[in-house]
Every structure is written in structure tokens, then in C-alpha cells.
Design a protein around this motif. Structure first.
Motif, PDB file in Angstrom:
ATOM      1  N   UNK A  99      38.223 -18.427  17.564  1.00 51.42           N
ATOM      2  CA  UNK A  99      37.199 -18.461  16.522  1.00 51.42           C
ATOM      3  C   UNK A  99      36.320 -17.224  16.600  1.00 51.42           C
ATOM      4  N   UNK A 100      35.976 -16.830  17.822  1.00 44.29           N
ATOM      5  CA  UNK A 100      35.120 -15.645  17.995  1.00 44.29           C
ATOM      6  C   UNK A 100      35.852 -14.388  17.522  1.00 44.29           C
ATOM      7  N   UNK A 101      37.137 -14.275  17.783  1.00 43.40           N
ATOM      8  CA  UNK A 101      37.892 -13.119  17.330  1.00 43.40           C
ATOM      9  C   UNK A 101      37.906 -13.033  15.804  1.00 43.40           C
ATOM     10  N   UNK A 102      38.080 -14.162  15.146  1.00 42.20           N
ATOM     11  CA  UNK A 102      38.100 -14.169  13.684  1.00 42.20           C
ATOM     12  C   UNK A 102      36.731 -13.811  13.103  1.00 42.20           C
ATOM     13  N   UNK A 103      35.678 -14.038  13.855  1.00 41.70           N
ATOM     14  CA  UNK A 103      34.332 -13.751  13.354  1.00 41.70           C
ATOM     15  C   UNK A 103      34.001 -12.267  13.369  1.00 41.70           C
ATOM     16  N   UNK A 104      34.784 -11.470  14.086  1.00 42.16           N
ATOM     17  CA  UNK A 104      34.448 -10.064  14.247  1.00 42.16           C
ATOM     18  C   UNK A 104      35.104  -9.155  13.235  1.00 42.16           C
ATOM     19  N   UNK A 105      35.931  -9.661  12.344  1.00 40.07           N
ATOM     20  CA  UNK A 105      36.576  -8.804  11.343  1.00 40.07           C
ATOM     21  C   UNK A 105      36.467  -9.434   9.963  1.00 40.07           C
ATOM     22  N   UNK A 145      38.359 -22.579   9.233  1.00 41.26           N
ATOM     23  CA  UNK A 145      39.375 -23.497   9.751  1.00 41.26           C
ATOM     24  C   UNK A 145      39.409 -23.484  11.270  1.00 41.26           C
ATOM     25  N   UNK A 146      39.215 -22.300  11.873  1.00 40.61           N
ATOM     26  CA  UNK A 146      39.206 -22.211  13.329  1.00 40.61           C
ATOM     27  C   UNK A 146      38.003 -22.947  13.911  1.00 40.61           C
ATOM     28  N   UNK A 147      36.847 -22.851  13.230  1.00 43.42           N
ATOM     29  CA  UNK A 147      35.666 -23.590  13.684  1.00 43.42           C
ATOM     30  C   UNK A 147      35.954 -25.082  13.690  1.00 43.42           C
ATOM     31  N   UNK A 148      36.605 -25.567  12.663  1.00 42.71           N
ATOM     32  CA  UNK A 148      36.900 -26.997  12.558  1.00 42.71           C
ATOM     33  C   UNK A 148      37.943 -27.442  13.585  1.00 42.71           C
ATOM     34  N   UNK A 149      38.967 -26.600  13.804  1.00 43.47           N
ATOM     35  CA  UNK A 149      40.086 -27.026  14.646  1.00 43.47           C
ATOM     36  C   UNK A 149      39.842 -26.745  16.129  1.00 43.47           C
ATOM     37  N   UNK A 150      39.314 -25.542  16.453  1.00 41.37           N
ATOM     38  CA  UNK A 150      39.161 -25.150  17.851  1.00 41.37           C
ATOM     39  C   UNK A 150      37.737 -25.314  18.374  1.00 41.37           C
ATOM     40  N   UNK A 151      36.754 -25.161  17.506  1.00 42.20           N
ATOM     41  CA  UNK A 151      35.369 -25.190  17.946  1.00 42.20           C
ATOM     42  C   UNK A 151      34.684 -23.869  17.686  1.00 42.20           C
ATOM     43  N   UNK A 152      33.381 -23.884  17.618  1.00 38.42           N
ATOM     44  CA  UNK A 152      32.604 -22.709  17.227  1.00 38.42           C
ATOM     45  C   UNK A 152      32.659 -21.603  18.271  1.00 38.42           C
ATOM     46  N   UNK A 153      32.753 -21.948  19.545  1.00 43.70           N
ATOM     47  CA  UNK A 153      32.722 -20.957  20.624  1.00 43.70           C
ATOM     48  C   UNK A 153      34.097 -20.661  21.200  1.00 43.70           C
ATOM     49  N   UNK A 154      35.160 -21.157  20.565  1.00 42.22           N
ATOM     50  CA  UNK A 154      36.510 -20.914  21.058  1.00 42.22           C
ATOM     51  C   UNK A 154      36.864 -19.430  20.921  1.00 42.22           C
ATOM     52  N   UNK A 155      37.608 -18.856  21.870  1.00 43.11           N
ATOM     53  CA  UNK A 155      37.968 -17.426  21.785  1.00 43.11           C
ATOM     54  C   UNK A 155      38.636 -17.023  20.481  1.00 43.11           C
ATOM     55  N   UNK A 202      40.174 -14.474   4.712  1.00 43.11           N
ATOM     56  CA  UNK A 202      39.925 -14.289   6.136  1.00 43.11           C
ATOM     57  C   UNK A 202      38.725 -15.115   6.579  1.00 43.11           C
ATOM     58  N   UNK A 203      37.715 -15.204   5.727  1.00 40.89           N
ATOM     59  CA  UNK A 203      36.566 -16.046   6.051  1.00 40.89           C
ATOM     60  C   UNK A 203      36.964 -17.511   6.132  1.00 40.89           C
ATOM     61  N   UNK A 204      37.894 -17.912   5.268  1.00 41.70           N
ATOM     62  CA  UNK A 204      38.378 -19.294   5.316  1.00 41.70           C
ATOM     63  C   UNK A 204      39.137 -19.561   6.609  1.00 41.70           C
ATOM     64  N   UNK A 205      39.847 -18.561   7.111  1.00 44.61           N
ATOM     65  CA  UNK A 205      40.536 -18.719   8.389  1.00 44.61           C
ATOM     66  C   UNK A 205      39.526 -18.979   9.508  1.00 44.61           C
ATOM     67  N   UNK A 206      38.393 -18.303   9.441  1.00 51.54           N
ATOM     68  CA  UNK A 206      37.352 -18.548  10.448  1.00 51.54           C
ATOM     69  C   UNK A 206      36.799 -19.957  10.325  1.00 51.54           C
ATOM     70  N   UNK A 266      26.748 -22.284   7.480  1.00 52.80           N
ATOM     71  CA  UNK A 266      27.062 -21.526   8.689  1.00 52.80           C
ATOM     72  C   UNK A 266      25.909 -21.577   9.690  1.00 52.80           C
ATOM     73  N   UNK A 267      24.686 -21.490   9.189  1.00 50.27           N
ATOM     74  CA  UNK A 267      23.533 -21.572  10.081  1.00 50.27           C
ATOM     75  C   UNK A 267      23.421 -22.953  10.702  1.00 50.27           C
ATOM     76  N   UNK A 268      23.693 -23.993   9.920  1.00 49.65           N
ATOM     77  CA  UNK A 268      23.636 -25.362  10.436  1.00 49.65           C
ATOM     78  C   UNK A 268      24.657 -25.558  11.556  1.00 49.65           C
TER      79      UNK A 268
END
Length: 446
Positions: free
Chosen positions: A440-446, A428-438, A422-426, A59-61
């Protein structure tokens, strides 16, 4: 977390100070004798430590790459880590070769710390032994010790009949201690081969790379707000720490030993200049920040901890992994700052590798604020206060109360298959949409 005040005189009465967030239980007036010794005992659960070098996770990488660090640096880092681990485990000739091999195998398996932990099970955490383990036992990005779905056993005492150690690495050490050499013994050679394969597999699959110029330690604020409990007096007094010396985006990191590696392999006990700071979980673009490490004479006694500034419009750790309560939130309306938490027991990783720090760019602060309307996507049917629970169960029998408490506290374990989804959903969103996609950011907050 409790810190010793270096300016406290031995003639002053003993006292312990606690911040408002550290006072977890507030009894009503007249509930008990304030001088009751059973309520004025502090148990030390863990000691501070400073480990260098530290390891960065996948995640840090991903965060570093999204904030400007070139991918070639991580490829180079992977090659260097693999070459290092293979070299130390396959060098069997030369001066002190067996001693170096023994040390390398012990580090891979954390054998000595495992032995000490076995001998002092209840005191292992207080003695700091649980802080030093092999990479398989490190907390993952979500604070879990291991994958719930993956069955594994923890190395423990040797077999009572054969005497064979529980772990593979400890078995190799016992054979080396007995005089066996990998050049002459096919058994040692085969077991050592499995140790190498396991170490390589761990580095390549878990993406945990050690950075020579990095460290991990507990985090403390640069200024404290205390509720002081005098051991001789029952009254409460508000005091503030006078060392508000760190400016915005400044940290102080000092070790009790010279174990910080700088350029040209120079070892020192203090880090200065631009550095990166992060902590787990690292799921948002703002979970890694570029700050400046400084040295201040008033903070010289705070060793083996990372002192962070609380100056500026937001405290530094407000940006990292869920954040902390801001200063203004204690007195003013700061509801626009959504991140909450405290410093108690939090650890952070500091990186001062030049080729990583110089390319890194801080992300926009907008990612550190929870998106609007996120709570409507979740339900909280079982979010019950303790007072409501006590009132609801007041008429039940002791057995029924016990079952009700177990249902509330252990309910999440009834279906362990949902843990981590739920962490796996995040991921997958990083891979499909990108790290800064809205999304992806929503999934990171819960």
C-alpha cells in the motif's frame, strides 16, 4: 506565493523577493534588458483565505483511524452532520425561519459565490471566489475537481427564455424571494426535498464531514530564503527572514476574524495547543501529523495563513503529501530525504477537535521515505527536457512544431479512461492489505 513584509518602510524602494524554487525561468546573460517592464510584472492570481470550519475527506478519515482515532468518533461525526443539514433545511416555522432557510439553501449550493463568479469570470480566482464553493466543487484527494468519467454541467446563467436559474438551489432561493413558502407551495416543497436529498447524498457518499474545530488555509514556511529582485537594480541579493522563532513541530495559525470555534462555543482568532495538520492527497500514515500551535508576537501580522516550522532534522511539511525541499538539500547532500516540492499555493487543514487530537498517534517516520527500488517499476520514455525538445523540433515547420507541442502537452487526454486507475489501485490495497502495508505504501508514492 508572495508575503508582505510587515516591517518594510514606505520610504524603502519597492522590491519583490522570490525563493529559488519560485524562479521558474532563467534566461542566459544578455538575453534581455533586466529592466524590461514586461518581465517585471507580477499578476495576482489568488488571495489568501482562512476557512473555518473545514471538511475532512475519506482519505483523511482512513489515516486518522489507522493512527489511533476510534471509529465511533466518525460514526458520531456522520450522525451530527446529517442531523445538522436536515434540521436547517426542514425548519420552516419560528422566528426568522424563512431567513434561516434561505441562508441554509444558499450555503448548500454556494449560490452567492456562483453569482459573483459568473459576473467576474476572469477575476473570480484572484478575488478568492473560487475558493468558496459547494462541496461538489471541492478538490478531491488527487487534486481533481471532479470525476472524469462522470458527466455533469456547472451551474451558470439563468435560462434566456424562461428566466429559470440553472441550479436547483438558486431556483429555491428565487421562489423564496418571491414570497412562496414550502408550507403552502408544493413546488417549493418538492424542490426543497430534492435539495435535502442531494445534501444528504453528498455527505454520505463522498464522506466529507465538516469539523467545527478545524480550518483550512495556505501554508507558508517559518523562515524564508529569498532571491531579491530590486525594481531599481538588476543585481541579485540573498537575504534571510529573521523570524526563525518556531521550534520543531510548531505552527502558528491566526485568523483576521474571530471565527475559530473552541470549547463551549467560544470564538477566537488564534489556536493554541496540540493540533493535527494535513493536506491532500493524504495517502501515507505520515500525511497527518500531531504538532503544537503556538502564538508569537513576531508572527502576529501573518493572518489567514498557516506558518510552519522548518526547524529540526526535517521541515514539517516534508511529512505531508509529497513534502517540500528541506533546508539541507539546498546546500548539502540530503538524498536520503526523498520528498520534494515547495510551499507555493499549498493549502493545509488544521484540526483541534479534542476527542480526535488526544487519540491520534504520529506514525513512524519510515513511511515518509520512498521505498527502495520503486523507480524500476516505472518507465519514462517520454521524459524529455525543454532544451532537447527545442533542438529536436528546430528544423520543423511552424505547423509541425505546434503539433509536436500539442502532442506533448495534451497527450494524457487521448485516453481519459486511465485517469484515476492508479489511485484506485491504492484504495483497493488499503482495503485488502491495510493502510500501513508495504504494498500500500509503495502505491502511495507514485
Amino acid at each position: 506565493m508572495a508575503l508582505e513584509n510587515s516591517e518594510t518602510s514606505s520610504n524603502e524602494p519597492l522590491q519583490v523577493a522570490a525563493r529559488r524554487s519560485q524562479v521558474k525561468i532563467r534566461y542566459p546573460p544578455g538575453h534581455h534588458d533586466p529592466l524590461d517592464p514586461t518581465l517585471r510584472i507580477i499578476e495576482i492570481l489568488r488571495l489568501s483565505y482562512m476557512r473555518s470550519p473545514a471538511a475532512i475527506s475519506a482519505e483523511t478519515i482512513i489515516n486518522l483511524a489507522d493512527n489511533g482515532v476510534p471509529s465511533r468518533i466518525f460514526v458520531k461525526l456522520l450522525k451530527a452532520n446529517l442531523e445538522e443539514i436536515v434540521a436547517v433545511l426542514t425548519t420552516w416555522d419560528g422566528p426568522d425561519a424563512m431567513y434561516n432557510l434561505w441562508t441554509a439553501v444558499e450555503r448548500v449550493g454556494a449560490v452567492l459565490h456562483s453569482r459573483r463568479s459568473r459576473e467576474a469570470v476572469g477575476e473570480a480566482r484572484a478575488r478568492g471566489l473560487s475558493s468558496y464553493s459547494n462541496e461538489d466543487d471541492e478538490d478531491d484527494e488527487d487534486g481533481m475537481k471532479y470525476d472524469i468519467g462522470q458527466e455533469r454541467s456547472k451551474a451558470w446563467w439563468a435560462d434566456q427564455i424562461s428566466g429559470c436559474p440553472s441550479s436547483l438551489e438558486e431556483t429555491v432561493l428565487v421562489l423564496l424571494d418571491a414570497g412562496f413558502r414550502p408550507q403552502d407551495s408544493p413546488i417549493v416543497r418538492e424542490k426543497l426535498k430534492q435539495v435535502v436529498k442531494g445534501a444528504v447524498n453528498n455527505r454520505t457518499c463522498k464522506y466529507r464531514y465538516k469539523l467545527a474545530q478545524s480550518a483550512i488555509a495556505f501554508v507558508v514556511p517559518g523562515m524564508f530564503l529569498f532571491v531579491r529582485f530590486h525594481l531599481a537594480l538588476p543585481d541579485l541579493t540573498w537575504v534571510t527572514d529573521p523570524y526563525s522563532v518556531l521550534g520543531p513541530d510548531e505552527i502558528h495559525i491566526k485568523s483576521s476574524r474571530r471565527n475559530f470555534q473552541m470549547q463551549h462555543d467560544i470564538l477566537t482568532d488564534v489556536v493554541l495547543g496540540e493540533v493535527l495538520i494535513t493536506r491532500n492527497p493524504c495517502k501515507l500514515p505520515t500525511d497527518v501529523r500531531k504538532v503544537r500551535a503556538v502564538e508569537h508576537a513576531l508572527l502576529r501580522s501573518y493572518t489567514d495563513v498557516i506558518v510552519c516550522s522548518i526547524q529540526g532534522h526535517r521541515r514539517l511539511l516534508d511529512f505531508l503529501a509529497g513534502g517540500a525541499i528541506t533546508v539541507c538539500e539546498q546546500y548539502f547532500d540530503c538524498t536520503h530525504l526523498s520528498n520534494q516540492g515547495d510551499y507555493d499555493g499549498d493549502t493545509a487543514t488544521v484540526i483541534w477537535t479534542p476527542e480526535i487530537v488526544e487519540h491520534f498517534k504520529n506514525a513512524d517516520e519510515k513511511y515518509s521515505r520512498e521505498p527502495d527500488g520503486l523507480n524500476v517499476c516505472f518507465t519514462s520514455d517520454h521524459n524529455e527536457k525543454v532544451s532537447d525538445f527545442l533542438m529536436r523540433t528546430s528544423s520543423l515547420t511552424p505547423l509541425e512544431k505546434t503539433l509536436a507541442v500539442q502532442t506533448y502537452l495534451l497527450g494524457a487526454l487521448r485516453d481519459p479512461s486511465v485517469i484515476g486507475k492508479y489511485s484506485t489501485m491504492h484504495d483497493n490495497a488499503v482495503y485488502h492489505f491495510g493502510y500501513s502495508h508495504p504494498r500500500t505504501v509503495k502505491l502511495a508514492y507514485k
